[in-house]
Design a protein around this motif. Structure first.
Motif, PDB file in Angstrom:
ATOM      1  N   THR A   1     -18.474  62.623 -72.033  1.00 24.99           N
ATOM      2  CA  THR A   1     -17.601  62.980 -70.971  1.00 24.99           C
ATOM      3  C   THR A   1     -16.487  62.418 -70.757  1.00 24.99           C
ATOM      4  OG1 THR A   1     -19.081  61.537 -69.554  1.00 24.99           O
ATOM      5  CG2 THR A   1     -19.826  63.742 -69.665  1.00 24.99           C
ATOM      6  N   LEU A   2     -16.325  61.104 -71.249  1.00 22.51           N
ATOM      7  CA  LEU A   2     -15.272  60.152 -71.356  1.00 22.51           C
ATOM      8  C   LEU A   2     -14.111  60.829 -71.930  1.00 22.51           C
ATOM      9  CD1 LEU A   2     -16.824  56.798 -71.973  1.00 22.51           C
ATOM     10  CD2 LEU A   2     -16.515  57.877 -69.808  1.00 22.51           C
ATOM     11  N   SER A   3     -12.841  60.533 -71.307  1.00 21.81           N
ATOM     12  CA  SER A   3     -11.645  61.134 -72.071  1.00 21.81           C
ATOM     13  C   SER A   3     -11.275  60.123 -73.244  1.00 21.81           C
ATOM     14  CB  SER A   3     -10.437  60.663 -71.099  1.00 21.81           C
ATOM     15  OG  SER A   3     -10.049  59.355 -70.994  1.00 21.81           O
ATOM     16  N   GLU A   4     -10.670  60.834 -74.066  1.00 24.92           N
ATOM     17  CA  GLU A   4     -10.177  59.989 -75.096  1.00 24.92           C
ATOM     18  C   GLU A   4      -9.782  58.507 -75.167  1.00 24.92           C
ATOM     19  OE1 GLU A   4      -7.513  60.394 -79.258  1.00 24.92           O
ATOM     20  OE2 GLU A   4      -7.998  62.117 -78.090  1.00 24.92           O
ATOM     21  N   SER A   5      -9.007  58.405 -74.069  1.00 25.62           N
ATOM     22  CA  SER A   5      -8.446  57.165 -73.968  1.00 25.62           C
ATOM     23  C   SER A   5      -9.480  56.059 -73.157  1.00 25.62           C
ATOM     24  CB  SER A   5      -7.123  57.219 -73.130  1.00 25.62           C
ATOM     25  OG  SER A   5      -7.495  57.575 -71.552  1.00 25.62           O
ATOM     26  N   ASP A   6     -10.577  56.559 -72.266  1.00 26.48           N
ATOM     27  CA  ASP A   6     -11.533  55.801 -71.666  1.00 26.48           C
ATOM     28  C   ASP A   6     -12.348  55.502 -72.719  1.00 26.48           C
ATOM     29  OD1 ASP A   6     -10.316  55.723 -69.385  1.00 26.48           O
ATOM     30  OD2 ASP A   6     -11.527  57.146 -68.423  1.00 26.48           O
ATOM     31  N   LEU A   7     -12.619  56.259 -73.835  1.00 24.16           N
ATOM     32  CA  LEU A   7     -13.780  56.086 -74.981  1.00 24.16           C
ATOM     33  C   LEU A   7     -13.064  54.940 -75.815  1.00 24.16           C
ATOM     34  CD1 LEU A   7     -16.137  56.545 -76.378  1.00 24.16           C
ATOM     35  CD2 LEU A   7     -14.985  58.584 -77.707  1.00 24.16           C
TER      36      LEU A   7
ATOM     37  N   ARG B   1     -12.814  51.135 -64.544  1.00 26.32           N
ATOM     38  CA  ARG B   1     -12.393  52.259 -65.197  1.00 26.32           C
ATOM     39  C   ARG B   1     -13.433  53.207 -65.537  1.00 26.32           C
ATOM     40  NH1 ARG B   1      -7.940  52.282 -70.017  1.00 26.32           N
ATOM     41  NH2 ARG B   1      -8.286  54.285 -70.691  1.00 26.32           N
TER      42      ARG B   1
END
Length: 388
Positions: free
Chosen positions: A59-65, A40
């Motif tokens: 740079t990560l999306s909110e869900s990836d963070l 991921r």
């Protein structure tokens, strides 16, 4: 939790004393692919491990963070570096990156030891850019699925300290709980195996003065030694070493009997669609395709694995409880029954392949046994004798 519905059902759950872990929601037979998953988040690889970092968390999306922050971080550690303990190397990848995986990074650790070993193993597949996990033991419903973070060639003098340093936990497995003298004995055997592995290429050369038959005995000794330490999948590496030795001297019959062990190890840990299995299967079927076939002429005839090695191989790779028909979709595979063995596999490869009925044998032949059967092994014409 599997990305593909054809894979067995698993779940990430809370494991007492371990945090998150993965359990089987149904029985999983040995050799089954449990999951195939892309990272991921990919992490660049630097030579200095202290510089490994996600370039910019912004740079990560909110869900990836949120996914990244869901991994535990011990108190007092940098919140980024502490969580990067959970990354897995994408071994063999072009950029030698590390990955953070949705499910694969949740598998907990069990050490290889004379008392215990993990029931699964993961492998990076570069052509698919995925990490795959295969069951290396029969796994029961609700049983935790574990992998090993330490392999034979990375085994250190104090694996418990390594686990604390790199992954932040105290290992409580059966192997780690042994008295210190027993663990030292294991360490000596593992060191000896690693030394054998490092020196083997030079020992195979014609000017080494090494007797080929004595070298074959040493390969067998190291198979039994490392398997006694729980590292049973090293059978495949050692068996391929023996195959090469036989192939260097043009003995195709003995070479095939050794390589079939490597092939069956690949079947369990990589699957029959992996290049490792296909390459090994080709060598079993036609040993003379080996790139250095008969490079050293023909010595006196070699032999296949000893009975002691075959028992070790069968217990580690081929056995199941209860015994099962070789046809994967056999409806009677979990019932006690009398099996008949494939005669060409026994005669040419020394490999026991069981079937409960003619119907299952026919179905398995069409499903792939045709190319793996002893019938597929090509006869080999030996080159003229050479004194070695």
């Amino acid at each position: 939790m599997s990305a593909n519905s054809t894979y067995p059902r698993i779940a990430v759950v809370d494991i007492p004393g371990k945090g998150k872990g993965v359990v089987a929601l149904e029985p999983i037979p040995r050799g089954t692919r449990i999951i195939s998953e892309k990272p991921r988040i990919r992490v660049p690889c630097y030579e200095d491990p202290l510089r490994r970092r996600v370039p910019d968390l912004g740079t990560l999306s909110e869900s990836d963070l949120a996914f990244f922050m869901s991994f535990p971080c011990d108190e007092g550690l940098d919140p980024v570096m502490g969580r990067l303990r959970h990354v897995i190397p994408c071994a063999g990848s072009d950029d030698e990156a590390f990955g953070l995986f949705e499910t694969v990074c949740r598998f907990n650790h069990t050490c290889y030891s004379p008392l215990d070993r993990p029931n699964a193993l993961y492998t990076w597949v570069e052509e698919r850019k995925e990490e795959i996990v295969h069951a290396t033991e029969d796994i029961a419903e609700n049983e935790e699925i574990t992998v090993a973070y330490i392999q034979a060639k990375t085994h250190t003098e104090d694996p418990k300290a390594l686990l604390v340093q790199h992954w932040g936990f105290q290992c409580q497995c059966a192997g780690c709980q042994r008295p210190r003298p027993e663990r030292r004995t294991s360490l000596r055997r593992i060191k000896s195996y690693r030394q054998y592995s490092d020196n083997l290429p030079m020992r195979m050369l014609p000017f080494s003065g090494e007797s080929p038959l004595r070298l074959l005995k040493d390969i067998e000794h190291n198979i039994l030694s490392i398997c006694a330490e729980g590292y049973v999948w090293e059978i495949g590496t050692c068996a391929h070493d023996a195959f090469q030795l036989c192939a260097f001297h043009g003995d195709g019959a003995s070479a095939a009997r050794w390589e079939v062990m490597a092939r069956e190890v690949h079947r369990v840990i990589h699957g029959t669609d992996g290049y490792q299995y296909k390459k090994s299967a080709d060598l079993v079927a036609k040993p003379s395709t080996f790139r250095e076939w008969a490079a050293l002429g023909t010595a006196k005839k070699f032999r296949g694995p000893s009975d002691e090695v075959l028992v070790c191989f069968k217990n580690a790779v081929m056995s199941s409880n209860p015994p099962r028909c070789n046809h994967r979709d056999c409806p009677k595979k979990d019932l006690a029954t009398e099996f008949k063995r494939c005669k060409p596999c026994i005669d040419k490869l020394g490999l026991e392949v069981n079937y409960c009925s003619v119907e299952c044998q026919t179905a398995d032949w069409k499903a792939g046994h045709k190319s793996a059967c002893g019938k597929a092994v090509k006869s080999v014409v030996l080159v003229s004798p050479l004194n070695v």
